[in-house]
Each structure stands twice: as C-alpha cells, then as structure tokens.
Design an enzyme around this catalytic site. Structure first.
Site, PDB file in Angstrom:
ATOM      1  N   PHE A  10       0.852  -1.197   0.000  1.00 33.02           N
ATOM      2  CA  PHE A  10       0.000   0.000   0.000  1.00 33.02           C
ATOM      3  C   PHE A  10       0.886   1.244   0.000  1.00 33.02           C
ATOM      4  O   PHE A  10       0.826   2.083   0.872  1.00 33.02           O
ATOM      5  CB  PHE A  10      -0.932  -0.024   1.223  1.00 33.02           C
ATOM      6  CG  PHE A  10      -2.113   0.901   1.084  1.00 33.02           C
ATOM      7  CD1 PHE A  10      -3.032   0.725   0.069  1.00 33.02           C
ATOM      8  CD2 PHE A  10      -2.300   1.949   1.970  1.00 33.02           C
ATOM      9  CE1 PHE A  10      -4.119   1.577  -0.069  1.00 33.02           C
ATOM     10  CE2 PHE A  10      -3.384   2.810   1.853  1.00 33.02           C
ATOM     11  CZ  PHE A  10      -4.287   2.618   0.823  1.00 33.02           C
ATOM     12  N   LYS A 126       6.618  -5.937 -11.734  1.00 27.21           N
ATOM     13  CA  LYS A 126       7.270  -6.472 -12.943  1.00 27.21           C
ATOM     14  C   LYS A 126       7.901  -7.845 -12.744  1.00 27.21           C
ATOM     15  O   LYS A 126       7.953  -8.644 -13.682  1.00 27.21           O
ATOM     16  CB  LYS A 126       8.383  -5.504 -13.405  1.00 27.21           C
ATOM     17  CG  LYS A 126       7.863  -4.245 -14.049  1.00 27.21           C
ATOM     18  CD  LYS A 126       8.856  -3.102 -13.951  1.00 27.21           C
ATOM     19  CE  LYS A 126       8.720  -2.440 -12.611  1.00 27.21           C
ATOM     20  NZ  LYS A 126       9.344  -1.170 -12.397  1.00 27.21           N
ATOM     21  N   GLU A 150      -1.412  -4.484 -16.754  1.00 27.38           N
ATOM     22  CA  GLU A 150      -1.213  -3.342 -17.655  1.00 27.38           C
ATOM     23  C   GLU A 150      -0.080  -2.422 -17.180  1.00 27.38           C
ATOM     24  O   GLU A 150       0.717  -1.926 -17.970  1.00 27.38           O
ATOM     25  CB  GLU A 150      -2.518  -2.543 -17.773  1.00 27.38           C
ATOM     26  CG  GLU A 150      -2.447  -1.345 -18.687  1.00 27.38           C
ATOM     27  CD  GLU A 150      -2.173  -1.724 -20.130  1.00 27.38           C
ATOM     28  OE1 GLU A 150      -3.066  -2.284 -20.760  1.00 27.38           O
ATOM     29  OE2 GLU A 150      -1.057  -1.460 -20.626  1.00 27.38           O
ATOM     30  N   VAL A 153       4.359  -2.215 -17.818  1.00 27.67           N
ATOM     31  CA  VAL A 153       5.139  -1.538 -18.876  1.00 27.67           C
ATOM     32  C   VAL A 153       4.424  -0.226 -19.212  1.00 27.67           C
ATOM     33  O   VAL A 153       3.231  -0.233 -19.528  1.00 27.67           O
ATOM     34  CB  VAL A 153       5.242  -2.407 -20.155  1.00 27.67           C
ATOM     35  CG1 VAL A 153       6.093  -1.714 -21.214  1.00 27.67           C
ATOM     36  CG2 VAL A 153       5.818  -3.788 -19.844  1.00 27.67           C
ATOM     37  N   GLY A 207      12.416  12.773  -7.342  1.00 26.67           N
ATOM     38  CA  GLY A 207      11.746  11.506  -7.010  1.00 26.67           C
ATOM     39  C   GLY A 207      11.677  10.530  -8.178  1.00 26.67           C
ATOM     40  O   GLY A 207      11.019   9.499  -8.101  1.00 26.67           O
ATOM     41  N   GLU A 210      15.893   6.384  -7.597  1.00 22.52           N
ATOM     42  CA  GLU A 210      16.096   5.901  -6.229  1.00 22.52           C
ATOM     43  C   GLU A 210      17.454   6.392  -5.724  1.00 22.52           C
ATOM     44  O   GLU A 210      18.333   6.742  -6.530  1.00 22.52           O
ATOM     45  CB  GLU A 210      16.157   4.368  -6.224  1.00 22.52           C
ATOM     46  CG  GLU A 210      14.988   3.671  -6.852  1.00 22.52           C
ATOM     47  CD  GLU A 210      13.854   3.454  -5.879  1.00 22.52           C
ATOM     48  OE1 GLU A 210      14.106   3.445  -4.660  1.00 22.52           O
ATOM     49  OE2 GLU A 210      12.716   3.309  -6.339  1.00 22.52           O
ATOM     50  N   ASP A 221      15.753  -2.368 -15.374  1.00 26.79           N
ATOM     51  CA  ASP A 221      14.312  -2.118 -15.463  1.00 26.79           C
ATOM     52  C   ASP A 221      13.839  -2.247 -16.918  1.00 26.79           C
ATOM     53  O   ASP A 221      12.810  -2.878 -17.200  1.00 26.79           O
ATOM     54  CB  ASP A 221      14.021  -0.715 -14.904  1.00 26.79           C
ATOM     55  CG  ASP A 221      12.561  -0.353 -14.966  1.00 26.79           C
ATOM     56  OD1 ASP A 221      11.778  -0.933 -14.188  1.00 26.79           O
ATOM     57  OD2 ASP A 221      12.194   0.487 -15.812  1.00 26.79           O
ATOM     58  N   LYS A 225      11.188  -5.089 -18.647  1.00 29.10           N
ATOM     59  CA  LYS A 225      10.034  -4.727 -19.487  1.00 29.10           C
ATOM     60  C   LYS A 225      10.111  -5.407 -20.850  1.00 29.10           C
ATOM     61  O   LYS A 225       9.081  -5.799 -21.415  1.00 29.10           O
ATOM     62  CB  LYS A 225       9.943  -3.205 -19.611  1.00 29.10           C
ATOM     63  CG  LYS A 225       9.488  -2.598 -18.284  1.00 29.10           C
ATOM     64  CD  LYS A 225       9.729  -1.122 -18.215  1.00 29.10           C
ATOM     65  CE  LYS A 225       9.234  -0.548 -16.893  1.00 29.10           C
ATOM     66  NZ  LYS A 225       9.694   0.814 -16.678  1.00 29.10           N
ATOM     67  N   GLY A 322       4.444   6.967 -12.128  1.00 30.26           N
ATOM     68  CA  GLY A 322       3.695   8.009 -11.428  1.00 30.26           C
ATOM     69  C   GLY A 322       2.553   7.399 -10.622  1.00 30.26           C
ATOM     70  O   GLY A 322       2.034   6.345 -10.958  1.00 30.26           O
TER      71      GLY A 322
HETATM   72  N1  NAP Z   1       5.705   3.985  -8.752  1.00 30.54           N
HETATM   73  C1  NAP Z   1       5.555   3.819 -10.053  1.00 30.54           C
HETATM   74  O1  NAP Z   1       5.432   4.774 -10.814  1.00 30.54           O
HETATM   75  C2  NAP Z   1       5.505   2.431 -10.638  1.00 30.54           C
HETATM   76  C3  NAP Z   1       5.311   2.282 -12.022  1.00 30.54           C
HETATM   77  C4  NAP Z   1       5.203   0.993 -12.561  1.00 30.54           C
HETATM   78  C5  NAP Z   1       5.313  -0.115 -11.726  1.00 30.54           C
HETATM   79  N2  NAP Z   1       5.550   0.070 -10.383  1.00 30.54           N
HETATM   80  C6  NAP Z   1       5.639  -1.132  -9.530  1.00 30.54           C
HETATM   81  O2  NAP Z   1       4.480  -1.165  -8.701  1.00 30.54           O
HETATM   82  C7  NAP Z   1       4.800  -1.729  -7.416  1.00 30.54           C
HETATM   83  C8  NAP Z   1       4.435  -0.732  -6.343  1.00 30.54           C
HETATM   84  O3  NAP Z   1       5.193   0.450  -6.552  1.00 30.54           O
HETATM   85  P1  NAP Z   1       5.147   1.655  -5.509  1.00 30.54           P
HETATM   86  O4  NAP Z   1       5.772   2.814  -6.179  1.00 30.54           O
HETATM   87  O5  NAP Z   1       3.778   1.772  -4.916  1.00 30.54           O
HETATM   88  O6  NAP Z   1       6.156   1.097  -4.396  1.00 30.54           O
HETATM   89  P2  NAP Z   1       6.224   1.560  -2.866  1.00 30.54           P
HETATM   90  O7  NAP Z   1       5.759   2.973  -2.718  1.00 30.54           O
HETATM   91  O8  NAP Z   1       7.580   1.181  -2.373  1.00 30.54           O
HETATM   92  O9  NAP Z   1       5.110   0.632  -2.164  1.00 30.54           O
HETATM   93  C9  NAP Z   1       5.225  -0.744  -2.006  1.00 30.54           C
HETATM   94  C10 NAP Z   1       4.741  -1.072  -0.618  1.00 30.54           C
HETATM   95  O10 NAP Z   1       4.683  -2.493  -0.480  1.00 30.54           O
HETATM   96  C11 NAP Z   1       5.310  -2.826   0.763  1.00 30.54           C
HETATM   97  N3  NAP Z   1       5.795  -4.196   0.721  1.00 30.54           N
HETATM   98  C12 NAP Z   1       7.025  -4.654   0.363  1.00 30.54           C
HETATM   99  N4  NAP Z   1       7.065  -6.003   0.481  1.00 30.54           N
HETATM  100  C13 NAP Z   1       5.845  -6.389   0.933  1.00 30.54           C
HETATM  101  C14 NAP Z   1       5.270  -7.641   1.283  1.00 30.54           C
HETATM  102  N5  NAP Z   1       5.972  -8.785   1.221  1.00 30.54           N
HETATM  103  N6  NAP Z   1       3.973  -7.668   1.716  1.00 30.54           N
HETATM  104  C15 NAP Z   1       3.282  -6.525   1.829  1.00 30.54           C
HETATM  105  N7  NAP Z   1       3.782  -5.314   1.542  1.00 30.54           N
HETATM  106  C16 NAP Z   1       5.025  -5.238   1.086  1.00 30.54           C
HETATM  107  C17 NAP Z   1       6.418  -1.808   0.887  1.00 30.54           C
HETATM  108  O11 NAP Z   1       6.937  -1.759   2.190  1.00 30.54           O
HETATM  109  P3  NAP Z   1       8.499  -1.305   2.353  1.00 30.54           P
HETATM  110  O12 NAP Z   1       8.492   0.167   2.116  1.00 30.54           O
HETATM  111  O13 NAP Z   1       8.892  -1.703   3.719  1.00 30.54           O
HETATM  112  O14 NAP Z   1       9.265  -2.053   1.292  1.00 30.54           O
HETATM  113  C18 NAP Z   1       5.695  -0.552   0.475  1.00 30.54           C
HETATM  114  O15 NAP Z   1       4.962   0.025   1.537  1.00 30.54           O
HETATM  115  C19 NAP Z   1       6.303  -2.042  -7.464  1.00 30.54           C
HETATM  116  O16 NAP Z   1       6.441  -3.404  -7.768  1.00 30.54           O
HETATM  117  C20 NAP Z   1       6.832  -1.152  -8.587  1.00 30.54           C
HETATM  118  O17 NAP Z   1       7.963  -1.692  -9.216  1.00 30.54           O
HETATM  119  C21 NAP Z   1       5.629   1.303  -9.824  1.00 30.54           C
END
Ligand code: NAP
Length: 347
Positions: A10, A126, A150, A153, A207, A210, A221, A225, A322
């Site tokens: 979340f 991914k 969806e 990528v 942001g 990383e 990454d 994809k 985003g």
């Molecule tokens: N942000 C983007 O724009 C974007 C775009 C495309 C795809 N994605 C993908 O979408 C996913 C979510 O991205 P996000 O940006 O929302 O990441 P995020 O802000 O880091 O949120 C992920 C959350 O999941 C938690 N988590 C990690 N391992 C877990 C587990 N085993 N069980 C339950 N919760 C867990 C994390 O906790 P911790 O903080 O302790 O790890 C964090 O609170 C990722 O896989 C990312 O690669 C993101």
C-alpha cells in the site's frame, strides 16, 4: 456487480489507485461496478481488514497523517500478505508490493497463492511478469480467473492491452522503445549540457531516481520490461542471459555532442526483433535519428514503436510511471475484469 478487493502493498501506486477509485466511484457505479476494499496488508504500514468494506477515505487520511493504516476508524486487525489472500473475502487481489528482478519474490508467491485460490489478480509488479509469465498465465487459465498487468510496462499508457488486442493481429516484426523514464530524464538533461552526476542528482531530487539508482541506470528495469513484452507479444519467455544489456553510466557529454553532430540523440532503447521464428532482444544506448519519433521523447516520458506488417511503424508515447498514472493502469485492469465477468453473466 460488487467486487471485493484486497491489497498486498500500500505504497505510492496502491494509494494512487485508491484515490482514483474514490474519484471515480460514481462513474463506476453508473457502469454497474461497485467495489469494496476488504483487506490491506503492507509490510511497513500495517495490516487491516473489514469484511463489510473499509472506509477508503479514512484509510487514505490515516496513512497520510500517520504513515500507517492500523488506526483507521472501523478497521479490524488484518493478516500477513499470504493470509490476506486466502482469508479475506476478496474477489480480486491487487498486488502492488516490491519488485524483485532476480527471484520475483515475495510477489511470485503472492501471485501463485492468489491464482491457486481462484482470485483474480491485478498488478503493476514487474518481477513475476518478467520471470514466470507462462506459468502464471497457465495457472490463471486453469483456475478460470483473470490475471492482468497493464501497469508493468509504461504505467497506465495502454501498451499491454494494445499488444494483446488490435496491434497483435498485424504481424509485429520488431518493437523498440524508451521504457525507463529515469534514464530518459537523465539523458535529456545531459542534452542540455548537464553532467551525468548532476542530472542523476536532479532525477533523485524530483523523485524519479532511487537513492541507489542501479535498477534504472544499469538497464535492468528496461530489460525486465523487454522480457514482459516478449512474453505478452511473442509468447516467448526470454531469459535474463538471452539479453545483452547496457546502461547509461558510460554515456559522456562528448558522446551526446557527437551524436548531435550526426543528426541524432542517444537513447536507452529496449528492443525485440522477430525474424522467422527467432527472437532477439537487447538493451542498448542507441543513436536515434532526429527524424524518428523516439528522438523527440523527452524527460520522464516513455514511448514504444511497433514495426507492423500493414501499418508500418506505430509509435505510442505516454507516461511510464507516477502515482495516478500507474494507479490508472489498475483501474483499467479492474474495469476489464468487470467487463469480462459481466459478459460471462449475460451468456
Ligand atoms: N511507482 C511507479 O510509478 C511504478 C510504475 C510501474 C510499476 N511500479 C511497480 O508497482 C509496485 C508498487 O510500486 P510503488 O511505487 O507503490 O512502491 P512503494 O511505494 O515502495 O510501495 C510498495 C509497498 O509495499 C510494501 N511491501 C514490500 N514487500 C511487501 C510484502 N511482502 N507484503 C506486503 N507489503 C510489502 C512496501 O513496504 P516497504 O516500504 O517496507 O518495502 C511498500 O509500503 C512495485 O512493484 C513497482 O515496481 C511502480
């Protein structure tokens, strides 16, 4: 139709999706889709559940104010991620936890347990889609549930749906894209004369990158994809070792200047080529002629060019990351599942 959702993870994307769900609640209801969030499990923010549905506004307010979700009014203590999948009264699991490109875990286990328990799965993660796609697709099919991804990528830019529907009938020979916004942002800033280090620092401040930027700048990454696109488009499961990979860390201002003098720009490109039944893929820094649409894709934007039999080149440009952009991918997956289920009911 009412669909109950449970979230694993979340963070940015999970919360962005929830904000969209609240904003679109009335239009979804008009479509015939009512949703409830019945459980959320996040390793850092806590775990909550309520079989009658959590108060989503209260969850978002609580996480914003406290960084955790457990004090949400009306929420009961929840479960760990695997228990959330099996014990919650959810129809759809929203898997938005951490991406791991080496083992795909723990998400891979979340995916398998969800599908084994006949829950539909929507995700932006991914890792499992790159490394275990065929196994997961077969599992979803055998269990009679939907598996949609969806946002893996180009976030909400509907590349996957396009690749699975209309454009896939046009004999795609090659796809070539800018699939990572962070590196494209850095290269764009270098075009303006900034050093790699200064551009990276700016990407981190905004942001986009990383603190440890390796997954982006070393090309991992983009490689993930490319693996997903090969799985989806060509039904061909590439291995990491099949794909030569280059990042952007060796690109100098001099290289960029030389490319410019030759009427081109350096872009980090992911490419898959199909010749007869052979698939070749690579991730490389390529000089793209200024006349090609990919050359004008600047900043954190992503783009992909499909080389097709009847349309020639088709290029789609859009966001690749985003909060709301990726949250929208999940909305699109949810609506497609709803459409499938409601068509099934009509038959
Ligand atoms: N942000 C983007 O724009 C974007 C775009 C495309 C795809 N994605 C993908 O979408 C996913 C979510 O991205 P996000 O940006 O929302 O990441 P995020 O802000 O880091 O949120 C992920 C959350 O999941 C938690 N988590 C990690 N391992 C877990 C587990 N085993 N069980 C339950 N919760 C867990 C994390 O906790 P911790 O903080 O302790 O790890 C964090 O609170 C990722 O896989 C990312 O690669 C993101």
């Amino acid at each position: 139709m009412q669909l109950n959702l449970a979230f694993i993870g979340f963070g940015t994307v999970g919360q962005g999706f929830c904000e969209i769900l609240l904003e679109k609640e009335e239009s979804l209801r008009q479509l015939g889709l009512e949703y409830k969030i019945t459980a959320i499990s996040d390793i850092a923010k806590g775990t909550i559940q309520n079989e009658q549905g959590l108060n989503l506004e209260a969850v978002l307010k609580t996480v914003k104010e406290t960084g955790r979700i457990e004090e949400t009014p009306g929420a009961k203590p929840g479960w760990n991620s695997l228990e959330t999948i099996t014990k919650s009264n959810s129809d759809i699991i929203v898997e938005v936890s951490y991406t791991d490109l080496k083992t795909a875990e723990p998400a891979l286990s979340h995916f398998k347990v969800a599908l084994e328990n006949k829950k539909h799965l929507i995700t932006t993660n991914k890792g499992p889609c790159a490394l275990a796609f065929n196994e997961l697709s077969a599992l979803a099919k055998s269990q009679g549930v939907e598996f949609r991804y969806e946002g893996t990528v180009m976030s909400g830019t509907p590349i996957i749906t396009l690749a699975q529907t209309s454009i896939s009938y046009g004999n795609i020979k090659e796809i070539k894209g800018i699939l990572n916004g962070t590196t494209n942002f850095i290269l764009t800033e270098m075009e303006k004369g900034k050093s790699y280090q200064a551009a990276l620092k700016q990407a981190q401040a905004l942001g986009y990158a990383e603190a440890i930027p390796d997954a982006d700048v070393l090309g991992w990454d983009t490689l993930a994809k490319i693996m997903i696109l090969s799985n989806v488009l060509f039904k061909y499961p590439l291995k990491v070792s099949d794909i030569p990979r280059q990042g952007i860390t060796d690109v100098s201002l001099e290289d960029i200047k030389k490319a410019r003098e030759k009427g081109s720009k350096i872009k980090l490109i992911g490419r898959i080529k199909r010749e007869r039944q052979k698939i070749q893929a690579e991730v490389l820094c390529e000089r793209i002629p200024l006349t090609h649409p990919l050359a004008s894709v600047e900043g954190a934007l992503n783009a992909i060019t499909f080389k097709t039999e009847y349309l020639g080149d088709v290029t789609i440009v859009g966001p690749g990351a985003g909060r709301k952009e990726t949250g929208f991918a999940l909305l699109s997956d949810l609506c497609q599942i709803y459409q499938r289920l409601s068509q099934g009911r009509k038959k």
